[in-house]
Scaffold this active site. Structure first.
Site, PDB file in Angstrom:
ATOM      1  N   ASP A  80       0.852  -1.204   0.000  1.00  0.00           N
ATOM      2  CA  ASP A  80       0.000   0.000   0.000  1.00  0.00           C
ATOM      3  C   ASP A  80       0.885   1.251   0.000  1.00  0.00           C
ATOM      4  OD1 ASP A  80      -2.147   1.704  -0.061  1.00  0.00           O
ATOM      5  OD2 ASP A  80      -2.843   1.259   1.965  1.00  0.00           O
ATOM      6  N   HIS A 104       2.846  10.831  -0.145  1.00  0.00           N
ATOM      7  CA  HIS A 104       2.249  12.169   0.004  1.00  0.00           C
ATOM      8  C   HIS A 104       3.383  13.141   0.286  1.00  0.00           C
ATOM      9  CE1 HIS A 104      -1.859  10.722   0.054  1.00  0.00           C
ATOM     10  NE2 HIS A 104      -1.571   9.852   1.003  1.00  0.00           N
TER      11      HIS A 104
HETATM   12 ZN   LIG Z   1      -6.882   1.028   0.328  1.00  0.00          ZN
END
Ligand SMILES: [Zn+2]
Length: 429
Positions: free
Chosen positions: A312, A316
């Site tokens: 994942d 950012h």
């Molecule tokens: Zn997700």
């Protein structure tokens, strides 16, 4: 084309030959695997161009495969793009990544899908992508799944957003089952969430907010397992974070081998205490939960309930992550620290053997996503990771465009030394 001889490595290759072996690579493929010392320069068809790498003390495994990666391209390339993302992947030992479809525009159309795949082909590793389940990720109208499959989608997902319409999910499952495609699910019902990314419990109390209740995940996993069993769909429960969620998958897998799950390095390494300590750098969806949940995720990986470690990887910018806890975006980068986190939090404590770790990081994801990868085998494309399981380094100096990670500055044990994709060295420490 590079010719390579990998000598003196300990090959950990759960689907093929393992042991102290030498590997000869030619024209992008594995030409020969033999006992250490048995292959020499004469074995290559052109000995003059042979490059030998002595990997004594290292483990040689199939290249890692991440079925849950965000490269933010198109649309948010200030966070990451396909090239910087691929560099992060190479440093992490990854030779294949499956990108999520929540880009801007989203991958709900073949044009965007082709843009991603075309750029991916220029990176030196295998870049695949999922397409969306619904148009514009609005959860209302199914995409043209036939066309997106034909254009090369690896699966379907609206990751980043939960699918709230159960009837639509059922239709998507029927269609994907007919197409023989996998659907992956971000399981978080907003009805149980007031502030995402922070566990409802000790962490939310610390911040004086409500946070995200565990029931958000449990209820949706329960729903989607039921629908998958009914429709015969092949599904992947993404980034599982709760003990109850792991148990639901465990029970479901007794009924159907088409139910799969992913665990992230952060969910098997950290608890909500990290959110208290690191703030927005440990804010992610679903959130870090309790020690009992962390242990349940690890146990799920051990007993095979969870077949895949998936990062994942969610870049950012520093500016975005510097916002208050309730406003900063969720997610952390993960490709470059997966190996050491698995070594330190799964292998060293005795939860997984090195062989089991390699399965969950490589062969397992390859099998679930039907990829022709995850094994070192004569005649197959040479996608290989060579790592030192005791190699120490300090997390940081990332190849990713972003550096949003609670692990930055910490000592890591487990270091990728070489990543080889299609027979070419694409990363060397
Ligand atoms: Zn997700």
């Amino acid at each position: 084309m590079e010719r390579l001889l990998i000598k003196n490595g300990k090959v950990v290759n759960p689907e093929g030959k393992s042991g102290m072996l030498d590997i000869l690579i030619e024209d992008g493929a594995v030409k020969q695997i033999a006992d250490a010392g048995e292959i020499n320069a004469d074995s290559a068809s052109d000995p003059s161009g042979l490059k030998t790498i002595d990997v004594s003390g290292c483990i040689v495994s199939p290249g890692f495969i991440d079925v849950h990666t965000h490269f933010r391209d198109p649309g948010q390339t200030h966070k990451e793009d396909i090239f910087t993302g691929a560099e992060a992947a190479k440093r992490g030992g990854y030779t294949s990544v499956v990108l999520m479809a929540n880009t801007i525009p989203a991958v709900d159309n073949t044009e965007t899908l082709e843009y991603v795949l075309e750029r991916g082909r220029q990176t030196g590793i295998n870049v695949l992508t999922c397409a969306n389940v619904t148009v514009g990720m609005q959860g209302k109208e199914l995409v043209d799944m036939d066309a997106l499959k034909a254009a090369g989608a690896a699966g379907f997902t609206d990751d980043g957003k939960p699918l709230l319409d159960a009837d639509l999910v059922k239709r998507a499952m029927k269609k994907s089952a007919a197409l023989g495609m996998i659907l992956s699910f971000h399981e978080e019902d907003p009805a149980f969430i007031k502030n995402n990314g922070v566990n409802h419990g000790k962490a939310s109390e610390h911040f004086g907010i409500y946070g995200s209740d565990r029931e958000a995940e449990i209820s949706m996993i329960r729903r989607d397992i039921e629908l998958a069993l009914e429709t015969g769909a092949e599904i992947d429960i993404q980034h599982i974070s709760t003990a109850e969620g792991v148990e639901l998958v465990r029970e479901a897998r007794k009924k159907s081998a088409k139910i799969h799950a992913e665990a992230t390095p952060h969910h098997f390494s950290l608890t909500e205490d990290a959110a208290i300590e690191h703030g927005t750098l440990a804010k992610m969806n679903p959130p870090l939960r309790t020690e009992a949940d962390r242990l349940a995720v690890a146990e799920g990986l051990r007993d095979g309930t969870i077949e895949m470690i998936a990062t994942d990887h969610a870049p950012h910018s520093a500016e975005e992550k510097s916002k208050p806890i309730t406003e900063a975006p969720s997610g952390i980068i993960g490709l470059e620290t997966m190996l050491p986190l698995a070594i330190m939090n799964l292998v060293e404590p005795g939860v997984l053997s090195i062989e089991q770790f390699v399965e969950r990081a490589s062969c397992g994801p390859a099998k679930v996503y039907g990829l022709d990868a995850g094994v070192i085998k004569e005649g197959m494309q040479a996608d290989i990771c060579i790592f030192d399981s005791r190699g120490k380094w300090i997390a940081g100096d990332y190849r990713s465009k972003s550096s949003n990670s609670p692990f930055t500055g910490q000592e890591m044990r487990g270091m990728v030394k070489w990543t080889i994709c299609r027979g070419t060295v694409v990363y060397e420490a």
